[in-house]
Every structure is written in structure tokens, then in C-alpha cells.
Design an enzyme around this catalytic site. Structure first.
Site, PDB file in Angstrom:
ATOM      1  N   ALA A  41       0.809  -1.226   0.000  1.00 46.14           N
ATOM      2  CA  ALA A  41       0.000   0.000   0.000  1.00 46.14           C
ATOM      3  C   ALA A  41       0.836   1.266   0.000  1.00 46.14           C
ATOM      4  O   ALA A  41       0.309   2.341  -0.292  1.00 46.14           O
ATOM      5  CB  ALA A  41      -0.919   0.012   1.224  1.00 46.14           C
ATOM      6  N   TYR A  42       2.112   1.169   0.350  1.00 46.08           N
ATOM      7  CA  TYR A  42       2.927   2.371   0.472  1.00 46.08           C
ATOM      8  C   TYR A  42       3.334   2.895  -0.901  1.00 46.08           C
ATOM      9  O   TYR A  42       4.120   2.270  -1.624  1.00 46.08           O
ATOM     10  CB  TYR A  42       4.188   2.101   1.298  1.00 46.08           C
ATOM     11  CG  TYR A  42       3.928   1.679   2.728  1.00 46.08           C
ATOM     12  CD1 TYR A  42       2.696   1.892   3.347  1.00 46.08           C
ATOM     13  CD2 TYR A  42       4.930   1.065   3.473  1.00 46.08           C
ATOM     14  CE1 TYR A  42       2.472   1.501   4.648  1.00 46.08           C
ATOM     15  CE2 TYR A  42       4.713   0.681   4.786  1.00 46.08           C
ATOM     16  CZ  TYR A  42       3.481   0.897   5.369  1.00 46.08           C
ATOM     17  OH  TYR A  42       3.258   0.505   6.673  1.00 46.08           O
ATOM     18  N   GLN A  43       2.750   4.048  -1.244  1.00 43.89           N
ATOM     19  CA  GLN A  43       3.051   4.729  -2.510  1.00 43.89           C
ATOM     20  C   GLN A  43       2.912   3.786  -3.708  1.00 43.89           C
ATOM     21  O   GLN A  43       3.785   3.691  -4.571  1.00 43.89           O
ATOM     22  CB  GLN A  43       4.452   5.350  -2.483  1.00 43.89           C
ATOM     23  CG  GLN A  43       4.578   6.575  -1.626  1.00 43.89           C
ATOM     24  CD  GLN A  43       4.314   6.309  -0.147  1.00 43.89           C
ATOM     25  OE1 GLN A  43       3.242   6.624   0.363  1.00 43.89           O
ATOM     26  NE2 GLN A  43       5.286   5.735   0.519  1.00 43.89           N
TER      27      GLN A  43
END
Length: 348
Positions: A60-62
Site C-alpha cells: 500500500a505504500y506509494q
């Protein structure tokens, strides 16, 4: 750097886990304060030099660019067998649910995408990022067990859950012969100690590793009153978690600052030294070299029982915030939109 066993696993991890949420292309994520690949590589390389071998990221991170940055840096600066890599997967999206994609199939897609982003054949720890009330627990556990049996993950962990959920999941896994959760990554720091009610006790009894996030409360535990930073100014999610309790938290933060001055160390060292006395390995985010350098120094600091009690004394119980507040709403059947990276997941 000191090292320890990660719960009921054979993984030997550094006492500091580098949190990689701050790495990634800001254009492909929800955080404006993330750092580009060149700066991410510098921080990862410095962490390795300081003995950090434990790295935490998420799909989900970036939009996966955090995984990509981390994977490329570790390929260039470390041997794969010398590092412990954790990543996390999202719940099923509404479109997947509507299309009839099972929890097992979803997990298979998630791990394959993360491995592609990382450029790796396996991860050491695969983490269930948040409880999915629309997918049967059996499906989640069987899907994770298949990932482990396929050699794509060595162990599994869980994040953003209640103690009863972790206990329930591991009991079901034991009954069915599935892989069990060896770690939990929840919200825990000196100004948010609600995990001490039940989760910490469960983990101590079952030897489940605690690797909490928000170890420095989005920088609040590392800054003297009046000091600021880009993240403090721009991190809307951290403000959501801490702004409402800023007045009561100030008493604790003032004591961290006072003790840091008295001991001749930084506030970061004091706040993390306290947390290191409670958990296996806090996840510490870093967007500057001095962030990881300060975190590594915290391992060298030991607080006395009197200092620990003095830091804890002003704490006032907090309501649940952030993802755990969403978890509470979802458990009650309330409609809520979970925002994770670029993906919004509507829970009904």
C-alpha cells in the site's frame, strides 16, 4: 546494534526495524512527505552500516514504489540471506469481492505483486495489514498457509487487530495445521499505550513478537515543544491520531524532553529506549539519515525502573484512533471507507 529472536520464529532481527512507509514516489501515494529513491537508498545503506537487518514495507505504500525502492537498495547493498524483509497485504477490494475473487486468490495475487516489486523470491515475514470482515478467517489463514508452503514467505504476521482476533486466528491455525502468526504490528508508543490492556499480555504468554508502528508518534516524541518538521506539518494521518489528545500528551512529552536533557541524549533515544523495554523491535520510520542514526543509538540506552515509571506516570487512557478505530466500526457492522495508499476499501 543488538539482535533478538522474532517470537516463535527462527528469524534473528535487529532491535530496530526500519519502517519504509516514508520511501516511495509521492506522486503515486497519499503522503507528500515521502523521499525519493536516491535519498531512500542513502538511508537504507546507512541503516545496514549501523547493523539494522530488519525492514518493513507494504504494497500500500506509494502504490508499491516503497517495495521497489527497498528491493533495489537491498540487492545492491546487502546479501539477501543477511536481511529480514517484511511486507504487508491489503484486504480484498470491493471490485474483487463483486467479481467473486476468493480470499485465497487475493492473497496469492498480493504476494506475487509484492515479490515482483521487491525483486525477491520470498519475504521473511508476510503481514495481514488489517482485519477483513468481508472475508472468512479460514480463507485468510489457508491463503497465508499456501504462501508459506510455496516458499514465498517464511513466516506470517498480523497488524491492526485486537487481542481476541489474534488469539482466535492462531487457535484456528493450530487446529487446522496452518502457519500461525509469529508477530503483531500495532499502534504503540509512550503516548498511546492501549496495547498494554490485553495485547501485550497475550504476546508475552504466547511468545508473539510485538513490532509496533508509530514508535515516535509521528515525530512528536522526538521534538521539543515548539519544534516542527515537514512530516509534523503535512502528515494528516498522524494529526488524526494525535491532535485531539495533544494537551494530555504534552505532559508525557515534556518528561521525555526533561529526561533527555538530564541524561545528555536525544528525545528519540529516550522514547525508543522506553519502547525497547516493552517490545521485540519497534518499527521506526526514517526520511533523514539522522532518523536512523538516532534510532540505532537508542539501543545503547537503558532506563532505570524509576525513570520508566516517571515517564509513564502522566499517561491518560486514549480512545482508539486510526485504523483500529476503523476496525472497531467495521466489527460493529458500520459502513466505513478504509484508505490505504491509493486504494479505498469500503466496509459494510
Amino acid at each position: 546494534m543488538e539482535y533478538t529472536q522474532l517470537g516463535n520464529s527462527e528469524l534473528k532481527v535487529s532491535r530496530i526495524c526500519m519502517g519504509c512507509m516514508g520511501f516511495g514516489d509521492a506522486k503515486n501515494g497519499q503522503h507528500s512527505w515521502t523521499v525519493d529513491e536516491a535519498h531512500s537508498r542513502e538511508i537504507i545503506r546507512r541503516g545496514l552500516e549501523l547493523g539494522v537487518n530488519f525492514f518493513d514495507t507494504a504494497i500500500a505504500y506509494q502504490s508499491g514504489t516503497s517495495e521497489q525502492y527497498l528491493g533495489r537498495a537491498l540487492r545492491d547493498f546487502a546479501r539477501r540471506e543477511d536481511v529480514v524483509v517484511a511486507t504487508k497485504f491489503l484486504p480484498r477490494a470491493p471490485e474483487e469481492i463483486a467479481a467473486g475473487v476468493s480470499g485465497q486468490a487475493h492473497i496469492g495475487r498480493m504476494i506475487d505483486t509484492s515479490l515482483k516489486n521487491l525483486g525477491m523470491d520470498y519475504v521473511d515475514l508476510y503481514i495481514y495489514h488489517m482485519w477483513d470482515y468481508q472475508t472468512p478467517l479460514y480463507d485468510i489463514l489457508e491463503g497465508l498457509d499456501r504462501v508459506v508452503r510455496a516458499g514465498k514467505a517464511r513466516y506470517i504476521g498480523i497488524s491492526n487487530c485486537f487481542a481476541y482476533q489474534l488469539a482466535k486466528a492462531n487457535a484456528l491455525a493450530e487446529r487446522e495445521g496452518f502457519a500461525r502468526f509469529v508477530s503483531v504490528q500495532n499502534h504503540y508508543n509512550l503516548i498511546f499505550r492501549e496495547e498494554e490492556r490485553e495485547m501485550a499480555k497475550l504476546c508475552a504468554e504466547e511468545n508473539i513478537a510485538m513490532t509496533p508502528y508509530s514508535a515516535l508518534a509521528g515525530g512528536r516524541l522526538s521534538k521539543h515543544p515548539g519544534q516542527t518538521s515537514k512530516r509534523l506539518e503535512e502528515d494528516d494521518y498522524a494529526r488524526l491520531k494525535y491532535d485531539d489528545t495533544a494537551q494530555q500528551d504534552a505532559a508525557v512529552i515534556d518528561r521525555v524532553a526533561h529526561l533527555a536533557d538530564k541524561r545528555g541524549v536525544t528525545m528519540t533515544q529516550v522514547a525508543l529506549a522506553w519502547l525497547l523495554g516493552k517490545v521485540t523491535a519497534p518499527v521506526v520510520g526514517a526520511t533523514r539519515l539522522h532518523h536512523i542514526e538516532g534510532a540505532a543509538k537508542a539501543v545503547e540506552l537503558t532506563l532505570t525502573p524509576e525513570e520508566t515509571a516517571w515517564l509513564e506516570e502522566p499517561y491518560v487512557p486514549h480512545r482508539l484512533v486510526g485504523v483500529m478505530a476503523q476496525n472497531t466500526a467495521a466489527s460493529a457492522g458500520e459502513k466505513h471507507v478504509w484508505s490505504t495508499g491509493n486504494q479505498k476499501i469500503e466496509k459494510q
